[in-house]
Design a protein around this motif. Sequence first.
Motif, PDB file in Angstrom:
ATOM      1  N   GLN A 186     -17.855 -45.072  -0.298  1.00 10.53           N
ATOM      2  CA  GLN A 186     -17.003 -46.352  -0.418  1.00 10.53           C
ATOM      3  C   GLN A 186     -15.463 -45.853  -0.054  1.00 10.53           C
ATOM      4  OE1 GLN A 186     -17.302 -48.970  -3.535  1.00 10.53           O
ATOM      5  NE2 GLN A 186     -19.483 -49.402  -2.933  1.00 10.53           N
ATOM      6  N   ASN A 231     -22.630 -48.504   7.094  1.00  4.87           N
ATOM      7  CA  ASN A 231     -23.732 -49.695   7.079  1.00  4.87           C
ATOM      8  C   ASN A 231     -23.036 -50.716   7.026  1.00  4.87           C
ATOM      9  OD1 ASN A 231     -25.552 -47.522   7.011  1.00  4.87           O
ATOM     10  ND2 ASN A 231     -25.529 -47.529   4.562  1.00  4.87           N
ATOM     11  N   ARG A 232     -21.957 -50.993   6.563  1.00  2.07           N
ATOM     12  CA  ARG A 232     -21.402 -52.298   6.052  1.00  2.07           C
ATOM     13  C   ARG A 232     -20.019 -52.330   6.063  1.00  2.07           C
ATOM     14  NH1 ARG A 232     -23.328 -56.494   1.269  1.00  2.07           N
ATOM     15  NH2 ARG A 232     -21.916 -58.278   1.724  1.00  2.07           N
ATOM     16  N   VAL A 233     -19.272 -53.540   6.531  1.00  2.00           N
ATOM     17  CA  VAL A 233     -17.822 -53.631   6.591  1.00  2.00           C
ATOM     18  C   VAL A 233     -17.582 -54.812   5.945  1.00  2.00           C
ATOM     19  CG1 VAL A 233     -15.657 -53.563   7.337  1.00  2.00           C
ATOM     20  CG2 VAL A 233     -17.127 -51.885   8.158  1.00  2.00           C
ATOM     21  N   GLU A 234     -16.762 -55.099   4.894  1.00  2.00           N
ATOM     22  CA  GLU A 234     -16.621 -56.354   4.305  1.00  2.00           C
ATOM     23  C   GLU A 234     -15.198 -56.655   4.026  1.00  2.00           C
ATOM     24  OE1 GLU A 234     -19.152 -57.437   1.068  1.00  2.00           O
ATOM     25  OE2 GLU A 234     -18.156 -56.073  -0.378  1.00  2.00           O
ATOM     26  N   ARG A 258     -15.773 -61.661   0.863  1.00  3.97           N
ATOM     27  CA  ARG A 258     -17.190 -60.945   1.142  1.00  3.97           C
ATOM     28  C   ARG A 258     -17.767 -61.365   2.520  1.00  3.97           C
ATOM     29  NH1 ARG A 258     -17.521 -57.303  -3.071  1.00  3.97           N
ATOM     30  NH2 ARG A 258     -17.573 -58.487  -5.169  1.00  3.97           N
ATOM     31  N   GLU A 309     -17.856 -60.516   6.507  1.00 10.13           N
ATOM     32  CA  GLU A 309     -18.309 -59.247   7.148  1.00 10.13           C
ATOM     33  C   GLU A 309     -17.670 -59.407   8.567  1.00 10.13           C
ATOM     34  OE1 GLU A 309     -22.071 -57.620   6.701  1.00 10.13           O
ATOM     35  OE2 GLU A 309     -22.450 -58.811   4.951  1.00 10.13           O
ATOM     36  N   GLN A 333     -18.784 -49.366   3.667  1.00 11.83           N
ATOM     37  CA  GLN A 333     -19.693 -48.942   3.002  1.00 11.83           C
ATOM     38  C   GLN A 333     -20.499 -47.834   3.965  1.00 11.83           C
ATOM     39  OE1 GLN A 333     -20.780 -49.966  -0.353  1.00 11.83           O
ATOM     40  NE2 GLN A 333     -22.478 -48.703  -0.468  1.00 11.83           N
ATOM     41  N   ASP A 390     -30.194 -45.213  -0.133  1.00  7.81           N
ATOM     42  CA  ASP A 390     -30.560 -45.447   1.110  1.00  7.81           C
ATOM     43  C   ASP A 390     -31.942 -44.693   1.692  1.00  7.81           C
ATOM     44  OD1 ASP A 390     -28.838 -47.465   1.357  1.00  7.81           O
ATOM     45  OD2 ASP A 390     -27.245 -46.282   2.478  1.00  7.81           O
TER      46      ASP A 390
END
Length: 218
Positions: free
Chosen positions: A142, A165-168, A173, A175, A205, A211
Amino acid sequence: MNPDFAIILNFKLKSTKDVDADFLVKTARDIGARAVATNQLQDEFKLACAKYTVALVDGRDGIDATSDDVIDKLVANRKIGQSSFINVEVAEKNAISSATKEALTTVNNWMHIFGHAFNDSQPCNLTADSGFVLQNRHLHYQKYVFVNKPLPKQVIVSGLTVAPNRVEMIENRCEPAFTFQDNALTIDLTEITSSNLPWQIIRIQEHRPEDDIKETKF
């Protein structure tokens, strides 16, 4: 000093008359501080700290902050991996100046949204063309991009080896769109609503160990 103590309220008691250590420690806990220091009433503060799961640490020279500059000062220290001692002068009967109360309210409002990322962050080798990047010291996958307002149209983060995997945006919250090419992560902020809070934090993330856990069927 535990590196997770990003904020320490440094209580400077001018008198011990009618001072309620329980109230002061609870005040620190409520704004997201994980530690306090005091120049008097050590035993009383020790009991209160045990009650609220707040650490009692040795005092040192702290910062005198206002509601206008307190977040900037906290973030500047965290950027270099340092904690911040915030001076809180206390007269008899728990009297705290209105200016200090305003500063603590500002801290409370900001930490209510970003406290977890702020407390657990540490410097890392990633860079950003706007703001700066820290990582979670416990979960290195993170990363946190600190960006001050007004938000730029995009932020380019360099140093990643794989696409996240993810950006926020931590505050709401949502994205934002992003692209990843040549170890550069470009985060598009054009559709992100600007906030009144200073120093927004974007969570990146990356790939997590969990995962890799395969689905179990019964």
